[in-house]
Design a protein around this motif. Structure first.
Motif, short mmCIF file in Angstrom:
data_model
loop_
_atom_site.label_atom_id
_atom_site.label_comp_id
_atom_site.label_asym_id
_atom_site.label_seq_id
_atom_site.Cartn_x
_atom_site.Cartn_y
_atom_site.Cartn_z
N ASP A 193 -7.13 -6.13 -12.42
CA ASP A 193 -6.38 -6.71 -11.32
C ASP A 193 -6.87 -8.10 -10.96
O ASP A 193 -6.11 -8.94 -10.49
CB ASP A 193 -6.47 -5.79 -10.10
N ALA B 93 -8.35 1.93 -4.76
CA ALA B 93 -8.47 0.48 -4.65
C ALA B 93 -9.04 -0.15 -5.91
O ALA B 93 -8.64 -1.25 -6.30
CB ALA B 93 -9.33 0.12 -3.45
N ALA C 270 0.83 -1.21 0.00
CA ALA C 270 0.00 0.00 0.00
C ALA C 270 0.86 1.26 0.00
O ALA C 270 2.02 1.23 0.42
CB ALA C 270 -0.91 0.00 1.23
N ASP D 183 -7.54 -0.46 -10.96
CA ASP D 183 -7.04 -1.43 -11.94
C ASP D 183 -8.11 -2.48 -12.19
O ASP D 183 -8.17 -3.49 -11.51
CB ASP D 183 -5.76 -2.09 -11.43
N THR E 136 -11.42 2.45 -0.02
CA THR E 136 -10.04 2.49 0.47
C THR E 136 -9.99 1.97 1.90
O THR E 136 -10.71 2.49 2.77
CB THR E 136 -9.50 3.93 0.43
N ARG F 61 -5.34 6.81 -9.94
CA ARG F 61 -4.86 5.47 -10.27
C ARG F 61 -4.36 4.68 -9.07
O ARG F 61 -4.07 3.49 -9.18
CB ARG F 61 -3.76 5.56 -11.33
N LEU F 62 -4.23 5.35 -7.90
CA LEU F 62 -3.84 4.62 -6.69
C LEU F 62 -5.05 4.11 -5.91
O LEU F 62 -4.89 3.45 -4.89
CB LEU F 62 -3.01 5.54 -5.78
N HIS G 59 -1.81 0.40 -4.02
CA HIS G 59 -3.04 1.14 -3.79
C HIS G 59 -2.94 1.89 -2.47
O HIS G 59 -2.21 1.50 -1.55
CB HIS G 59 -4.24 0.19 -3.75
#
Length: 375
Positions: free
Chosen positions: A297, A291, A239, A294, A339, A288-289, A310
């Motif tokens: 994923d 949760a 993280a 992506d 998050t 883009r960070l 993330h």
């Protein structure tokens, strides 16, 4: 990658801990007591100050001096400004660093020098410059170091730093737990004596007791499921920590945690105080960070591919000013963006005790993350 199995293997942690970081964290309470005794033996309790200094200047290399200045400035409040003198130089090496007094510094100001090694020629030059300006000079460093000789020869006050063998086996990390308390404790005793902050001997003893209790809760023999520091380290493995702080004491603890993660484990983190953190870091929860940033994923190869980084909120809380709290808004913002959030809140006590608890748990977490990730 974090080796979570190592967290529950005390022998493996001890073998990986070449720098004595875990031992430093575990012995923090003992370092406080020994440092307080050294300060008393050096005559801090016999000082008869003639009022408060106009300003307190703090100089020293690396994170240790930075954290000490931050903590002392927070505890002192608006009584006298506490200003860190940042060094200049071409490299972070002892011989390359230089410090300069501000032009206004003079006889009504106090210069504190904190060095875990005491070998920096620039600090000796600073002490001599301060003597010529009429500043009062107090230094904390290992006994019989070049700095100790310079300060004593310039009619300053030298307070011997409590050292441990593992401090010298590897290059001293400024974020090392034992180093912080060995430098900070004598300065707390000194500034209590001059009336800048409230840290009498009984309060310092309570800090040592609180550090001992945290060491019992967070030590390497305590399993991850019952160990708040190991749990936090495991949560932060893949993280980007968004460290949000609330309350006066939580601010310096959060800044130290971010610095410790970077220095000890090479793990990036960002830190901000509530409520401003909600605006400052809000975009990190939706970019883009985030949760869910992506969508592919789910199909990622969990063995071969590097995990996506993330954001994870780490909320450090102490008594908020005026009883107003932004913690519910912080939780809503984080959970509204899927998050995860980790929270630490100290047990009731004095400001020094709650500050010590937050620092101790996050110090242990930074060390565990460093060891289990092979840093």
């Amino acid at each position: 990658m974090l080796d979570e199995s190592l967290l529950d293997t005390p022998e493996g942690l001890a073998e990986a801990d070449r720098r004595g970081l875990l031992r430093g964290a575990a012995e923090a309470g003992a370092r406080v007591r020994t440092a307080a005794r050294h300060a008393a033996e050096a005559g801090v309790g016999d000082l008869k100050p003639d009022g408060r200094p106009r300003a307190v200047l703090i100089a020293g290399p690396g994170a240790a001096a930075t954290h000490a200045a931050d903590l002392l400035g927070t505890l002192a409040g608006a009584g006298s400004p506490v200003i860190r003198l940042a060094p200049v130089g071409v490299a972070p090496a002892a011989g390359a660093l230089r410090w300069e007094l501000p032009g206004w510094a003079g006889s009504v100001d106090l210069l504190l020098i904190a060095s875990p090694e005491g070998t920096e020629p620039g600090l000796s030059l600073l002490a001599e410059q301060a003597y010529r300006r009429g500043c009062t000079v107090v230094a904390v460093a290992p006994a019989r170091s070049p700095l100790s000789e310079t300060v004593s020869g310039s009619h300053g006050m030298f307070l011997p730093m409590d050292t441990a063998p593992y401090d010298q086996e590897e290059p001293v990390a400024g974020s090392a737990p034992g180093v912080l308390w060995a430098l900070l404790t004598p300065l707390l005793a000194l500034l209590d004596r001059v009336g800048l902050l409230d840290a009498p001997p009984d309060a310092v003893e309570r800090v040592a007791d609180r550090l001992d209790r945290i060491a019992g809760r967070c030590g390497p023999a305590v399993a991850t499921y019952g160990n708040p520091a190991k749990t936090l380290a495991a949560e932060l493995a893949d993280a980007l920590p968004l460290i949000w702080t609330e309350g006066t004491s939580a601010g310096p603890a959060g800044r130290r945690f971010a610095a410790g993660l970077a220095e000890l484990s090479g793990h990036p983190a960002v830190v901000a105080e509530l409520p401003e953190a909600l605006a400052a870091h809000g975009a990190l929860l939706s970019g883009r960070l985030a949760a869910g940033a992506d969508p592919g994923d789910f199909f990622r190869d969990r063995v071969e591919d590097t995990p996506a980084l993330h954001a994870r909120v780490v909320l450090l809380r102490d008594r908020p000013a005026g009883g107003l709290t932004a913690a519910p808004a912080a939780r809503d913002l984080a959970l509204g963006h899927d998050t995860p959030i980790s929270e630490l809140e100290p047990e009731p006590g004095g400001e020094l005790e709650t500050l010590a608890e937050l620092i101790a748990i996050t110090d242990f977490a930074a060390v565990y993350l460093a060891l289990a990730s092979g840093a």
